[in-house]
Design an enzyme around this catalytic site. Sequence first.
Site, PDB file in Angstrom:
ATOM      1  N   GLY A  95       0.828  -1.196   0.000  1.00 17.30           N
ATOM      2  CA  GLY A  95       0.000   0.000   0.000  1.00 17.30           C
ATOM      3  C   GLY A  95       0.859   1.242   0.000  1.00 17.30           C
ATOM      4  CB  SER A 155      -1.401   2.723   3.495  1.00 17.41           C
ATOM      5  OG  SER A 155      -0.421   1.694   3.534  1.00 17.41           O
ATOM      6  CB  SER A 211       5.799  -4.084  -3.002  1.00 17.14           C
ATOM      7  OG  SER A 211       4.742  -4.228  -2.069  1.00 17.14           O
TER       8      SER A 211
END
Length: 638
Positions: free
Chosen positions: A463, A467, A537
Amino acid sequence: MNMIVTSASPGTPNGTTRPQVRIVIVGHVDHGKSTLVGRLLHETGSLPEGKLDMLKAVSARRGMPFEWSFLLDALQTERDQGITIDTTQIRFRTNSRDIVLIDAPGHAEFLRNMITGASQADGAVLIIDALEGVRDQTRRHGYLLHLLGVKQVAVVVNKMDRVDFSAARFKDISDEISAHLNGLGVTPTAVIPISARDGDGVAMRTDRISWYKGPTVVEALDHLEPARPLEALALRLPVQAIYKFDDRRIVAGRIESGSLIAGDEIVIMPAGKIARIKTLESWPMTPVAGRQGAGRSVGITLDRELFIERGDIIAHAGSAPRETRRLRARIFWLHDKPLAKGDQLLVRCGPKESRATVVAIEKAVDPGELSSSENKAIGRNHVGEIDISLSNPIATDPYTENPRTGRLVIEVSGRIAGGGLVLSVDAGQRAVPVDIVPVESALRPDERSARYRHNGAVVWLTGLPASGKSTLARALERRLFTNGGSPILLDGDTLRAGLNSDLGFSATDRSENIRRLAEVATHLARNGHIAIVAAVSPAREDRAAARRIADTAFREIHVATPPEVCEERDPKGHYKKARAGALASFTGIGNDYEKPEAAELVIDTSKRTVAEAADEIEQMLKASGVLFDELVDLAANI
């Protein structure tokens, strides 16, 4: 054409090895394939005694002219009655060759059989009707032979009696088909005028083709070169199973090519482990003395203890197959859904399997059309060349170097969806085997799961920055540990401060960062732990690579907190720095985060408390078989 002639036929003396050549006859359905095969069986003395006279008598009683194609109908009937023993091939002999004729019912079925490994041809006979000449389907069959890499092609111009054995007509057809095949990189070994019905040009030159000076069909077949004997190729012994007998650990499989003997130094691929064969084992007599060759099922014991898995390839040191995570293949696609770039598959090379992703598609064509039409996806019963990225390394050969190990099968949702030929192998990772000996854990997976009450898993939280990934990962880690589990947190920033401190934030470095995270997490999962990865990621392709590495242990959780909420939180001050231009390559400012399309769970931390979000993850892990019921029930009471 779907039987094997099993009667005795003239041959060489007992004990003499004759070269065997596998050929396929292709051509339009009405161009005389069955007639040519019937005539070849007769001319080479390969028919059962009395068969021809019986069929001629039957035709006379029925008041109909005898046709050579009747031979195949009669042999088919006998096969149905259980008289013959094989259902796919016809065998006959020339002066110096044993010919095995492979069935080619239609271009789609023919290509399916050839490319999925059901059949392999050393050469082909392409048959053309002299009256009709070179048709579109003739060109398609030539193109299919090119696709399959069949280089030896004898062209037969049949039904010359229908054009009065015209040398000019034959030359026109010969020039046209030769130009077409040469354009595909296939040089015809011969172009032969014949009348299969009357026998002209099949086994003898008659007065009606006195102008023709080339070989007959039988002579052309007699000069086809057989494939290299399997025993002359490099050793390839795929591991089928490992057995424990007394104090012996026996590695069993069938020798696909080459040969071996006790004392040989071997390498186990793809890991590159070196050992020496201590003994050869068999059943019921063991041990076995002497060299064992291709086609033999054997067991071997080694002079050292090594971790060996089903699907590993045993080869001689110095002539090993190539280890790879990337290969190119020419495939025949069988699935209803077209194969497209990005699709995920299961690829099998012999007994070895690996999850895979289609990286590129080229030369996708419909065999029913001409070769000029290319598509970006491979449809049902179509052919194409694809680049495949593998989640686990495998050992394989290009099919031109070894037809036994150079083929693959593709599965989708547990069903065979295609098959093909390995064209090339990207062996850049490690082309030369090295003596690496991985050490197995002293604990079995079931021992760990009994202790922790869960299976190993990779829980991947992705995320935007801020987040709530790390907060949620820490809460989950604490809850699982309190309940007796074995969770391990792998935070992206923490690993960048150590293991991945040599990496920057370019696309290549980000991919490598994710690969290392995935490898560490997968190692932990295979040893029974729950690896909780908290990493932005941002690239969908990188996360897909992580899923391929972890395979069935992977659980992706999208922490889908809205961007404005993430920026408002900004606990590390990164958004503020990025807005001020002081932090380059920061994910979150712009559209550089690619949302997951099929995450196992989606959580918005702006709408959930940390405890509620942890509950959702636990329930997902339970439903997907990671957590055992007892652990979840215990958590509910705390």
